[in-house]
Design a protein around this motif. Sequence first.
Motif, mmCIF file in Angstrom:
data_model
loop_
_atom_site.group_PDB
_atom_site.id
_atom_site.type_symbol
_atom_site.label_atom_id
_atom_site.label_comp_id
_atom_site.label_asym_id
_atom_site.label_seq_id
_atom_site.Cartn_x
_atom_site.Cartn_y
_atom_site.Cartn_z
ATOM 1 N N GLU A 46 22.567 31.836 17.735
ATOM 2 C CA GLU A 46 22.557 30.672 16.847
ATOM 3 C C GLU A 46 23.773 30.670 15.920
ATOM 4 O O GLU A 46 24.405 29.640 15.708
ATOM 5 C CB GLU A 46 21.281 30.656 16.002
ATOM 6 N N VAL A 88 31.768 31.553 21.795
ATOM 7 C CA VAL A 88 31.007 30.556 22.556
ATOM 8 C C VAL A 88 31.767 30.142 23.816
ATOM 9 O O VAL A 88 31.193 29.576 24.743
ATOM 10 C CB VAL A 88 30.683 29.337 21.671
ATOM 11 N N ASN A 143 30.747 27.646 15.337
ATOM 12 C CA ASN A 143 31.754 27.243 16.314
ATOM 13 C C ASN A 143 32.693 28.401 16.633
ATOM 14 O O ASN A 143 33.914 28.246 16.716
ATOM 15 C CB ASN A 143 32.556 26.036 15.807
ATOM 16 N N SER A 147 17.688 25.543 25.059
ATOM 17 C CA SER A 147 18.419 24.629 24.180
ATOM 18 C C SER A 147 19.726 25.260 23.711
ATOM 19 O O SER A 147 20.775 24.607 23.682
ATOM 20 C CB SER A 147 17.560 24.251 22.968
ATOM 21 N N LEU A 148 19.669 26.542 23.349
ATOM 22 C CA LEU A 148 20.887 27.243 22.942
ATOM 23 C C LEU A 148 21.876 27.299 24.105
ATOM 24 O O LEU A 148 23.091 27.184 23.918
ATOM 25 C CB LEU A 148 20.548 28.658 22.467
ATOM 26 N N ILE A 166 27.019 29.635 17.651
ATOM 27 C CA ILE A 166 27.074 28.190 17.887
ATOM 28 C C ILE A 166 27.278 27.440 16.577
ATOM 29 O O ILE A 166 28.112 26.534 16.477
ATOM 30 C CB ILE A 166 25.787 27.720 18.596
ATOM 31 N N GLN A 167 26.522 27.839 15.572
ATOM 32 C CA GLN A 167 26.596 27.174 14.266
ATOM 33 C C GLN A 167 27.991 27.247 13.663
ATOM 34 O O GLN A 167 28.482 26.288 13.061
ATOM 35 C CB GLN A 167 25.581 27.838 13.326
ATOM 36 N N GLN A 225 13.564 27.167 23.369
ATOM 37 C CA GLN A 225 14.625 27.358 22.377
ATOM 38 C C GLN A 225 15.848 28.028 23.007
ATOM 39 O O GLN A 225 16.987 27.666 22.701
ATOM 40 C CB GLN A 225 14.107 28.197 21.206
ATOM 41 N N THR A 237 22.375 25.109 26.398
ATOM 42 C CA THR A 237 23.075 23.830 26.585
ATOM 43 C C THR A 237 24.202 23.654 25.577
ATOM 44 O O THR A 237 25.110 22.848 25.789
ATOM 45 C CB THR A 237 22.101 22.641 26.459
ATOM 46 N N GLN A 238 24.140 24.409 24.465
ATOM 47 C CA GLN A 238 25.179 24.302 23.432
ATOM 48 C C GLN A 238 26.286 25.339 23.612
ATOM 49 O O GLN A 238 27.303 25.289 22.925
ATOM 50 C CB GLN A 238 24.550 24.479 22.055
ATOM 51 N N TRP A 239 26.061 26.294 24.519
ATOM 52 C CA TRP A 239 27.059 27.330 24.789
ATOM 53 C C TRP A 239 28.126 26.735 25.699
ATOM 54 O O TRP A 239 27.810 26.150 26.725
ATOM 55 C CB TRP A 239 26.389 28.538 25.441
ATOM 56 N N ARG A 240 29.388 26.882 25.374
ATOM 57 C CA ARG A 240 30.440 26.184 26.111
ATOM 58 C C ARG A 240 30.793 26.842 27.437
ATOM 59 O O ARG A 240 31.362 26.199 28.314
ATOM 60 C CB ARG A 240 31.697 26.048 25.234
#
Length: 234
Positions: A116, A126, A122, A150-151, A119-120, A147, A153-156
């Motif tokens: 988290e 990531v 940036n 969801s994380l 991601i938070q 959860q 999907t935010q990981w590049r």
Amino acid sequence: MEALTHDISKVSVSLESHIHYRAGQYVSIQSSDTDIPARCYSFAQSNTPGGNQLVSFFVRGVTGGRMSNWLIDPLNVNSKVTLSAANGDFYLRDQSAPVLCVAGGSGLAPIIALIEEAIQNNSAIVDQPLTLLMGVRSQRDIYYQDQINSLGTQWRNEFRFTPVLSDEPVASNWLGHRGFVTNYIDQKTSLGATGYLCGPPPMIDAAMIKMQENGMDLNRIFFDKFLDQSGIKP
């Protein structure tokens, strides 16, 4: 309190003031109104820039675990606790290397917080591939999947989440990985990577051996060992 599995609950504490910590660190928690000895629990979420006034922990009730069973007892919701924080040096390091995380049981908490936070903030990490191996006994012990997805999907970069069941009945409908979670630590995920481990001591020790066998530098392995009171006599 929110039940996550049959023996793990997410316990949240509303603080009198904001607290600052690094994802991966832990606190000592003690009941304000009992003589139960304090126990240590890792934060289960990242720290916001201004600090957090509501913090959460994953707590597993174990036989003989006085503090853990007190925390997950519904009768104790709204009771007062004292926190001593923040402690530990388990936090994200190299931002330019792949990441291999291995979690056992409630040891998932600081791993979630680390991801988290990256991601938070940036963080450059990531952009690196991440593998999360989660070792539990059976299907009923798997938790926080939504959860984690969801994380992911935010990981590049590539984000691989693999639950591994060590004691799932042979005849069950489980089609995923079986055995010890450490059996799935390989050269592809270890070589040149940084390792983050949290869970029971035997799992940590076995994982460190496997990581080094597959080319990971010992100095790039960071861990939190979870000791409980299940084998401690009163």
